[in-house]
Write a protein that holds these residues in place. Sequence first.
Motif, PDB file in Angstrom:
ATOM      1  N   ALA A   1       0.834  -1.202   0.000  1.00 48.62           N
ATOM      2  CA  ALA A   1       0.000   0.000   0.000  1.00 48.62           C
ATOM      3  C   ALA A   1       0.869   1.252   0.000  1.00 48.62           C
ATOM      4  CB  ALA A   1      -0.928  -0.005   1.213  1.00 48.62           C
ATOM      5  N   ALA A   2       1.977   1.208   0.746  1.00 41.89           N
ATOM      6  CA  ALA A   2       2.887   2.358   0.784  1.00 41.89           C
ATOM      7  C   ALA A   2       3.469   2.634  -0.595  1.00 41.89           C
ATOM      8  CB  ALA A   2       4.003   2.111   1.793  1.00 41.89           C
ATOM      9  N   LEU A   3       3.919   1.586  -1.284  1.00 36.80           N
ATOM     10  CA  LEU A   3       4.466   1.775  -2.631  1.00 36.80           C
ATOM     11  C   LEU A   3       3.412   2.302  -3.590  1.00 36.80           C
ATOM     12  CD1 LEU A   3       6.792  -1.335  -3.126  1.00 36.80           C
ATOM     13  CD2 LEU A   3       7.452   1.026  -2.711  1.00 36.80           C
ATOM     14  N   HIS A   4       2.186   1.807  -3.468  1.00 38.60           N
ATOM     15  CA  HIS A   4       1.107   2.288  -4.343  1.00 38.60           C
ATOM     16  C   HIS A   4       0.891   3.789  -4.162  1.00 38.60           C
ATOM     17  CE1 HIS A   4      -0.819  -1.998  -4.631  1.00 38.60           C
ATOM     18  NE2 HIS A   4       0.301  -1.883  -5.318  1.00 38.60           N
ATOM     19  N   LEU A   5       0.887   4.239  -2.923  1.00 38.54           N
ATOM     20  CA  LEU A   5       0.694   5.665  -2.664  1.00 38.54           C
ATOM     21  C   LEU A   5       1.875   6.482  -3.180  1.00 38.54           C
ATOM     22  CD1 LEU A   5      -1.037   7.848  -0.907  1.00 38.54           C
ATOM     23  CD2 LEU A   5       0.898   7.621   0.648  1.00 38.54           C
ATOM     24  N   LEU A   6       3.087   6.050  -2.841  1.00 38.00           N
ATOM     25  CA  LEU A   6       4.282   6.826  -3.157  1.00 38.00           C
ATOM     26  C   LEU A   6       4.540   6.938  -4.655  1.00 38.00           C
ATOM     27  CD1 LEU A   6       6.601   5.398  -0.346  1.00 38.00           C
ATOM     28  CD2 LEU A   6       5.568   7.677  -0.412  1.00 38.00           C
ATOM     29  N   GLN A   7       4.024   5.989  -5.426  1.00 39.44           N
ATOM     30  CA  GLN A   7       4.274   5.981  -6.862  1.00 39.44           C
ATOM     31  C   GLN A   7       3.099   6.479  -7.690  1.00 39.44           C
ATOM     32  OE1 GLN A   7       5.371   1.853  -7.324  1.00 39.44           O
ATOM     33  NE2 GLN A   7       7.466   2.173  -6.606  1.00 39.44           N
ATOM     34  N   ASP A   8       1.996   6.839  -7.049  1.00 44.02           N
ATOM     35  CA  ASP A   8       0.777   7.262  -7.753  1.00 44.02           C
ATOM     36  C   ASP A   8       0.606   8.771  -7.660  1.00 44.02           C
ATOM     37  OD1 ASP A   8      -1.739   7.715  -8.777  1.00 44.02           O
ATOM     38  OD2 ASP A   8      -2.797   6.386  -7.396  1.00 44.02           O
TER      39      ASP A   8
ATOM     40  N   SER B   1      14.546  -1.155  11.284  1.00 50.35           N
ATOM     41  CA  SER B   1      13.783  -1.451  12.494  1.00 50.35           C
ATOM     42  C   SER B   1      13.491  -0.246  13.379  1.00 50.35           C
ATOM     43  CB  SER B   1      14.522  -2.500  13.332  1.00 50.35           C
ATOM     44  OG  SER B   1      15.792  -2.001  13.725  1.00 50.35           O
ATOM     45  N   ASP B   2      14.285   0.816  13.264  1.00 51.23           N
ATOM     46  CA  ASP B   2      14.130   1.966  14.160  1.00 51.23           C
ATOM     47  C   ASP B   2      14.503   3.253  13.425  1.00 51.23           C
ATOM     48  OD1 ASP B   2      13.450   3.084  16.610  1.00 51.23           O
ATOM     49  OD2 ASP B   2      15.501   2.996  17.377  1.00 51.23           O
ATOM     50  N   PRO B   3      13.861   3.532  12.260  1.00 51.36           N
ATOM     51  CA  PRO B   3      14.267   4.692  11.452  1.00 51.36           C
ATOM     52  C   PRO B   3      14.020   6.000  12.183  1.00 51.36           C
ATOM     53  CG  PRO B   3      12.184   3.803  10.651  1.00 51.36           C
ATOM     54  CD  PRO B   3      12.712   2.829  11.672  1.00 51.36           C
ATOM     55  N   PRO B   4      14.957   6.949  12.088  1.00 53.03           N
ATOM     56  CA  PRO B   4      14.780   8.230  12.778  1.00 53.03           C
ATOM     57  C   PRO B   4      13.589   9.017  12.251  1.00 53.03           C
ATOM     58  CG  PRO B   4      16.649   8.318  11.281  1.00 53.03           C
ATOM     59  CD  PRO B   4      16.237   6.885  11.362  1.00 53.03           C
ATOM     60  N   LEU B   5      13.311   8.905  10.959  1.00 52.16           N
ATOM     61  CA  LEU B   5      12.097   9.492  10.395  1.00 52.16           C
ATOM     62  C   LEU B   5      11.071   8.375  10.343  1.00 52.16           C
ATOM     63  CD1 LEU B   5      10.899  12.105   9.207  1.00 52.16           C
ATOM     64  CD2 LEU B   5      11.576  11.285   6.933  1.00 52.16           C
ATOM     65  N   ALA B   6      10.292   8.265  11.416  1.00 51.70           N
ATOM     66  CA  ALA B   6       9.388   7.128  11.572  1.00 51.70           C
ATOM     67  C   ALA B   6       8.166   7.217  10.669  1.00 51.70           C
ATOM     68  CB  ALA B   6       8.939   7.021  13.028  1.00 51.70           C
ATOM     69  N   MET B   7       7.728   8.431  10.368  1.00 51.72           N
ATOM     70  CA  MET B   7       6.520   8.597   9.558  1.00 51.72           C
ATOM     71  C   MET B   7       6.553   9.947   8.860  1.00 51.72           C
ATOM     72  SD  MET B   7       2.525   8.120  10.665  1.00 51.72           S
ATOM     73  CE  MET B   7       2.260   9.673  11.515  1.00 51.72           C
TER      74      MET B   7
ATOM     75  N   LEU C   1      11.835   1.290   3.511  1.00 50.34           N
ATOM     76  CA  LEU C   1      11.302   2.507   2.905  1.00 50.34           C
ATOM     77  C   LEU C   1      11.652   3.733   3.737  1.00 50.34           C
ATOM     78  CD1 LEU C   1       7.757   1.426   1.631  1.00 50.34           C
ATOM     79  CD2 LEU C   1       9.885   1.655   0.345  1.00 50.34           C
ATOM     80  N   ALA C   2      12.755   3.682   4.465  1.00 48.46           N
ATOM     81  CA  ALA C   2      13.127   4.799   5.327  1.00 48.46           C
ATOM     82  C   ALA C   2      13.416   6.069   4.551  1.00 48.46           C
ATOM     83  CB  ALA C   2      14.342   4.421   6.173  1.00 48.46           C
ATOM     84  N   PHE C   3      13.718   5.941   3.246  1.00 51.37           N
ATOM     85  CA  PHE C   3      13.933   7.117   2.405  1.00 51.37           C
ATOM     86  C   PHE C   3      12.785   7.303   1.411  1.00 51.37           C
ATOM     87  CE2 PHE C   3      18.257   5.965   3.752  1.00 51.37           C
ATOM     88  CZ  PHE C   3      18.686   7.188   4.241  1.00 51.37           C
TER      89      PHE C   3
ATOM     90  N   HIS D   1       9.120  11.226  -5.021  1.00 56.51           N
ATOM     91  CA  HIS D   1       9.517  12.023  -3.864  1.00 56.51           C
ATOM     92  C   HIS D   1      10.500  11.279  -2.955  1.00 56.51           C
ATOM     93  CE1 HIS D   1       6.979  15.659  -4.135  1.00 56.51           C
ATOM     94  NE2 HIS D   1       6.181  14.874  -4.828  1.00 56.51           N
ATOM     95  N   ALA D   2      11.142  10.237  -3.471  1.00 56.36           N
ATOM     96  CA  ALA D   2      12.159   9.544  -2.680  1.00 56.36           C
ATOM     97  C   ALA D   2      13.272  10.521  -2.309  1.00 56.36           C
ATOM     98  CB  ALA D   2      12.724   8.370  -3.468  1.00 56.36           C
ATOM     99  N   CYS D   3      13.844  10.330  -1.137  1.00 55.37           N
ATOM    100  CA  CYS D   3      14.877  11.244  -0.649  1.00 55.37           C
ATOM    101  C   CYS D   3      16.047  11.308  -1.626  1.00 55.37           C
ATOM    102  CB  CYS D   3      15.371  10.797   0.721  1.00 55.37           C
ATOM    103  SG  CYS D   3      16.732  11.796   1.358  1.00 55.37           S
ATOM    104  N   PRO D   4      16.413  12.501  -2.105  1.00 61.81           N
ATOM    105  CA  PRO D   4      17.532  12.622  -3.045  1.00 61.81           C
ATOM    106  C   PRO D   4      18.900  12.617  -2.369  1.00 61.81           C
ATOM    107  CG  PRO D   4      16.570  14.780  -2.665  1.00 61.81           C
ATOM    108  CD  PRO D   4      15.735  13.795  -1.885  1.00 61.81           C
ATOM    109  N   ALA D   5      18.916  12.604  -1.044  1.00 59.97           N
ATOM    110  CA  ALA D   5      20.184  12.721  -0.319  1.00 59.97           C
ATOM    111  C   ALA D   5      20.594  11.428   0.363  1.00 59.97           C
ATOM    112  CB  ALA D   5      20.074  13.832   0.723  1.00 59.97           C
ATOM    113  N   GLU D   6      20.069  10.299  -0.084  1.00 57.08           N
ATOM    114  CA  GLU D   6      20.343   9.034   0.595  1.00 57.08           C
ATOM    115  C   GLU D   6      21.837   8.748   0.692  1.00 57.08           C
ATOM    116  OE1 GLU D   6      19.247   4.255   0.159  1.00 57.08           O
ATOM    117  OE2 GLU D   6      18.100   5.761  -0.953  1.00 57.08           O
ATOM    118  N   ASN D   7      22.560   8.877  -0.406  1.00 52.25           N
ATOM    119  CA  ASN D   7      24.001   8.584  -0.377  1.00 52.25           C
ATOM    120  C   ASN D   7      24.753   9.555   0.530  1.00 52.25           C
ATOM    121  OD1 ASN D   7      23.715   6.440  -2.155  1.00 52.25           O
ATOM    122  ND2 ASN D   7      24.091   7.697  -3.972  1.00 52.25           N
TER     123      ASN D   7
END
Length: 413
Positions: free
Chosen positions: A51-58, A276-282, A334-336, A341-347
């Motif tokens: 469901a998360a992927l469906h939202l993020l890609q639509d 398991s414990d992403p700093p950006l939880a939501m 999916l922490a990024f 709108h995926a985080c462009p600063a992952e690296n």
Amino acid sequence: MTAVPEAVPLYGPEHAADPRHSYELLRAQGPVGRAEIDPGIAVWVITDYRAALHLLQDTDNWTKDTRGWDTEVPADSPVKEPLQWRPSLFFADGEEHAHLRKVITDSFALLDPQHLREVTRRHADTLLDEFTHAGRADLVAQYSRRLPLMVLNTLFGMPDEGAAQLMSAIEALMSTVPQAKQAGEQALTAYLGSLYAMKSERRGRDLTSWFIDHPHGLTPEEVINQVLITQGAAYGTLSGLIANTLAQILSDQRYRGTLTTGSLPIRHAIDEVLWSDPPLAMYSLHRARHSVTFHGRAIEAGEPVMVSYAAVNTCPHTSQATDEEQRSDHKAHLAFAAGPHACPAENIVFVISVAAIERLMGRLPDIALTVPAATLTYQPGPIYRVLTALPCRFTPQTPDSQRATPGNVPLPA
């Protein structure tokens, strides 16, 4: 179709102490549950990977524009700042988003990873020099909360002394006290104004200069808002990721080996935390462009939907929702976010985090927690998973201690 369920509170000490219980309550409602992110502020929350992927890609059924809804959030609410609309790529759609994102991604691509490491190590040494003689430290207050802003201050082209101004402004801005928040806004506006004026007068090899000179020709307001939003997003993620990963390393013997006993690398610990414990939880707030049925849930036009990265990552069905070829240990998280709108600063986040943790562990190889890991506490709130403190002890260092990474400290893979 199901009726609107009772909202699960994602704020307060109960959620901070046991967020997984909150996620279990949300999952009991289905892939999309109802939650309160602050008293009286209800949103739909996705806890299912697909469901998360469906939202993020639509982009046809959902918009990132929060205008109209964000005015319903009280000014003193802690979720006001991260969800309030600004003219930036975070809240833009379509061509406008692509136009702004291109400036960000092109500018980030100009950052040399070795330069990132050197800047991080230099500022890390400055902070470490302040407390390594004491034999004790709170790695949240004295390290993870300060280091990212010092690094960002440099990457955006301000002299080192500007970091203190940025720190005080951000801390005040995060306050729920109206007077302090207003003072923080004024201080941050002054900081950004000084930064833009300096770079307009004389360019440098920094992100602000590259934003200004990008062929897309951003206006001064657009440049300032891209600086603001990227600094804000990077700060919250970096400070939380450094602290959460240090807590993971210091509480798990798998990471405390030597060259003879073996150990897991820092990058593995970071990936484990992001899972398991992403700093950006939501985050990833979207609004329905029109009334829509989404994974069995009737969502009215304009209603907000958010993605709980922490809940999605730890969903019992996540392993079935991802292809084995896509999964690499914990790297399918999916922490990024994902999609346009995926985080462009992952690296960049990885380079800075690894350098920050490696430097600290290198200079303080015998560092250990002074409290049981199970007693560590987190600040209440639905968006960030942030430790309140990380108290540690270590052998005090003399001022002339060598700043080097000992051979028995695991290096990143």
